[in-house]
Each structure stands twice: as structure tokens, then as C-alpha cells.
Write a protein that holds these residues in place. Sequence first.
Motif, PDB file in Angstrom:
ATOM      1  N   LYS A  25      73.545 -69.705  21.288  1.00  0.00           N
ATOM      2  CA  LYS A  25      72.617 -68.757  20.661  1.00  0.00           C
ATOM      3  C   LYS A  25      72.556 -67.454  21.453  1.00  0.00           C
ATOM      4  O   LYS A  25      72.574 -66.358  20.884  1.00  0.00           O
ATOM      5  CB  LYS A  25      71.222 -69.365  20.551  1.00  0.00           C
ATOM      6  CG  LYS A  25      70.219 -68.451  19.831  1.00  0.00           C
ATOM      7  CD  LYS A  25      68.862 -69.102  19.698  1.00  0.00           C
ATOM      8  CE  LYS A  25      67.932 -68.250  18.824  1.00  0.00           C
ATOM      9  NZ  LYS A  25      67.859 -66.844  19.231  1.00  0.00           N
ATOM     10  N   ALA A  26      72.485 -67.573  22.786  1.00  0.00           N
ATOM     11  CA  ALA A  26      72.410 -66.372  23.620  1.00  0.00           C
ATOM     12  C   ALA A  26      73.644 -65.495  23.438  1.00  0.00           C
ATOM     13  O   ALA A  26      73.546 -64.275  23.310  1.00  0.00           O
ATOM     14  CB  ALA A  26      72.248 -66.773  25.084  1.00  0.00           C
ATOM     15  N   LEU A  27      74.821 -66.120  23.402  1.00  0.00           N
ATOM     16  CA  LEU A  27      76.062 -65.367  23.228  1.00  0.00           C
ATOM     17  C   LEU A  27      76.151 -64.766  21.823  1.00  0.00           C
ATOM     18  O   LEU A  27      76.682 -63.660  21.646  1.00  0.00           O
ATOM     19  CB  LEU A  27      77.263 -66.260  23.513  1.00  0.00           C
ATOM     20  CG  LEU A  27      77.440 -66.681  24.982  1.00  0.00           C
ATOM     21  CD1 LEU A  27      78.487 -67.778  25.107  1.00  0.00           C
ATOM     22  CD2 LEU A  27      77.818 -65.483  25.859  1.00  0.00           C
ATOM     23  N   ALA A  28      75.645 -65.494  20.832  1.00  0.00           N
ATOM     24  CA  ALA A  28      75.667 -64.984  19.462  1.00  0.00           C
ATOM     25  C   ALA A  28      74.714 -63.809  19.297  1.00  0.00           C
ATOM     26  O   ALA A  28      74.992 -62.850  18.569  1.00  0.00           O
ATOM     27  CB  ALA A  28      75.318 -66.102  18.481  1.00  0.00           C
ATOM     28  N   ASP A  29      73.552 -63.874  19.996  1.00  0.00           N
ATOM     29  CA  ASP A  29      72.564 -62.804  19.902  1.00  0.00           C
ATOM     30  C   ASP A  29      72.936 -61.616  20.778  1.00  0.00           C
ATOM     31  O   ASP A  29      72.434 -60.525  20.549  1.00  0.00           O
ATOM     32  CB  ASP A  29      71.175 -63.317  20.319  1.00  0.00           C
ATOM     33  CG  ASP A  29      70.620 -64.343  19.340  1.00  0.00           C
ATOM     34  OD1 ASP A  29      71.143 -64.419  18.202  1.00  0.00           O
ATOM     35  OD2 ASP A  29      69.683 -65.069  19.711  1.00  0.00           O
TER      36      ASP A  29
END
Length: 423
Positions: A25-29
Amino acid sequence: MTDIVDELKWRGLFAQSTDEDALRKALADGPVTFYCGFDPTAASLHVGHLVQVLTVRRLQLAGHRPLALVGGATGQIGDPRPTAERTLNDPETVAAWVQRLRQQIEPFLTFEGPNAATMVNNLDWTAGMSAIEFLRDIGKHFRVNKMLTKDSVARRLESQEGISYTEFSYQLLQGMDFLELYRRYGCVLQQGGSDQWGNLTAGIDLIHRLEPGATVHALATPLMVKADGTKFGKSESGAVWLDPEMTTPYAFYQFWLNVDDRDISRYMRILSFRSRAELEELERLTEERPQARSAQRALAEELTTLVHGGEQCAAVIAASKALFGQGDLAELDEATLSAALSEVPHARVPELGPLVDLLVEVGLAPSKSGARRTVKEGGAYVNNVKVADGEAAPDAGELLHGRWLVLRRGKKNLAAVEVVPAG
């Protein structure tokens, strides 16, 4: 942002993470600020480090912000090895090696734009810290019983030599690095090899203790081992370095060209920036015609270009072809030819004698009679020219750059003679 987690998994670059869903999620955001550390324990990085350097590049290409740390402080201590204590290098040597490693890493990264890379040195935040400050501010938050579970520490404790307090404290220094980078740059991800997992999580634990509510991550890539069980990155002559003075571009190219068919598919995915479709096609070619070594040639060319530049790569390929009769040896520059010939059997002689003697001297024939038979059967070549008279000495005018002869028996058996006048 691209789905970099899936990409890393497909390429075999995802061994473990602290919380995969949260990291995804962090990398996607994103963009995410992340770091990877390299200790200057030698004058150059080797191809084992290349896995991490190229993974940093891959994450940056996916839109994330890299901090490339070269450890001017940790390089003076050394991460504990499983077998024996490291030899400590003096601060001046380490400082010089820091600069050399920085120069090797920088060409792989982009230092402009919204996700520009930053080079950092952990000596910047450790040099001015007293021992009392370090023990109170950092050491207080580490638990010895947990530190003892680290694999390299446990193995050293079981050995006769044991482990020094200096190397035992390495975890504290690396943990402090993550904390400092979190505070200074908003760094929330540390990337490294799976053998570093204990050090990676030490930083996460420290941040959680001192920065309540912080969300940080660790990502480990698998250790690379050859199919035969030996360590990746080793050739017959030792480690394969990125520095051209320590491993020539020719030897670097040959290392990849000689990769075992059992390993090449995995190496291609981990190290190449080719697309999935291109890699799958090369894998298919390897299965159908392994003797063509299409994947090995593709990887050798790509990595030699990345590390040494297109011009050097072209020179190396020209040398490889010329040595086996597919190009003009006289067109090769002296440095490239010398590097190429250092990788084949060779002999130094004060002057040129009969060809049959030279063939025996370099090991291309077991005896003079064997050498004569090779000549008679048309299998002896000097500088890619077939020789019919084995009793005659090659002419000094045939010496390449005034010093080398390239001898060949048949299509594939190469050797070299270097003329070094006595005295």
C-alpha cells in the motif's frame, strides 16, 4: 506508481518484508523514500552488491526516492561475518573507499527530478557523538537477548574465536542509521539482502521505540547462490569486482558469458532491465538451443554496458570475436587485448622460438610430436592465421603491440605468448 511489489516478486527479488500488505500500500500510494546501505570494506563493490544497486535503481524507476548510504562509520567497524573477525581498516583508507564506492553507485541513479536520489554517509551523524551519548541514546533501546539471535552473531559465539564487542555493536549503528534517515529525510523503507534481516529489523524496532506511531518497513532480497551450491559472484580468480582495475571489463563480460544454464534464467530476471516478454523469449532460446548461449550473451552485454559503458562493452565483444577468428586482432587496443589474454593460458618468453615449442610451452600440445601433428592436420593458428611450418619461429613483426602472439589449436583452444626480453 507502478506495482513494484509484483514486479520484484516475478523477478525473484522479494524474499521477505515486515508487512507485505502495508508495504504494498505504501509503495502504491508513494512516492516512498527508502535507503540501502553499502559498507566500504574494500576498494570496490563486487557483483554481489550489484543485486542491491540495481534493485535501488528499479525502485527509483518505479517512482520512489532512494537514499544510497555508503557507510563511513559502519565501514570502520564491519558487519560480523559468520566465520571470523574482520580486519579493521584505518579511517583514512575507509574515507578513500567511501569516495570510490560513491562513484560506482552514482551512475546507476538519477539525481534530478521529483524522486531524485541522495547520497548519504553515516559518519555525518556518528562522528560527533560521544560514547556516553551513543550508549544512553541508542544502546539503551536494544535488548542483548534479541541481538544474540542474529545468525552471524550466534555462529560466532559458538566458535572458538567468539565475537568482539566492536562487531557485536554493529546492529546498533545500522539501527541508528535508519532512525537518522527517518528523521532527516522521512525515510520509511530499508532495503537489503536477506542476510541483513536482523540489522534491517533492528532499525525498525529502534524507530518504533523512539518515534511512537511511525510506520516503517524492511524489504529483503534473496541471497544469490549458484546451482552448484557455490557463492555467487566468485570466478576462478576470486571476486568479480566492478572496478575495471580489479576485474577487467573483459573478465567481467566473460563471467556473465560463462554463467551455468541452470542459473541464467534466474540471473536474467534479477539483474536485467529487459521486459518480461524479452526475458521469457531468452529463456525459451536457452531451453531450445543452450549451446548458442543467447541469454548469457544478452546479460553479459547489458551488464557490461551498465557497469563499464557502451564503448568498453563494444571493445570487449570485438576482442571476444577476434580471439576466435571472427575479427581482426590487430584492431584491438593494447589494454583490451592484454586483459583478454590474461584470461587464457599464457607463457612469457624472452624470444620467439619454433612454433612447436611455443605450442608445448603454453599447453596447447602435450609434446613436440603432438604439436607437429596439430600443425600437419591444419589445426595450428598464430594470430588467426593457419600455420603450415611448425619448425619455423613466428616473425617478430607478427607480435601484437610488439609483445603478444595469440595461438589457437582448432576452433576453441586458445593461449597466448608474451615476449619479455631478458634483463
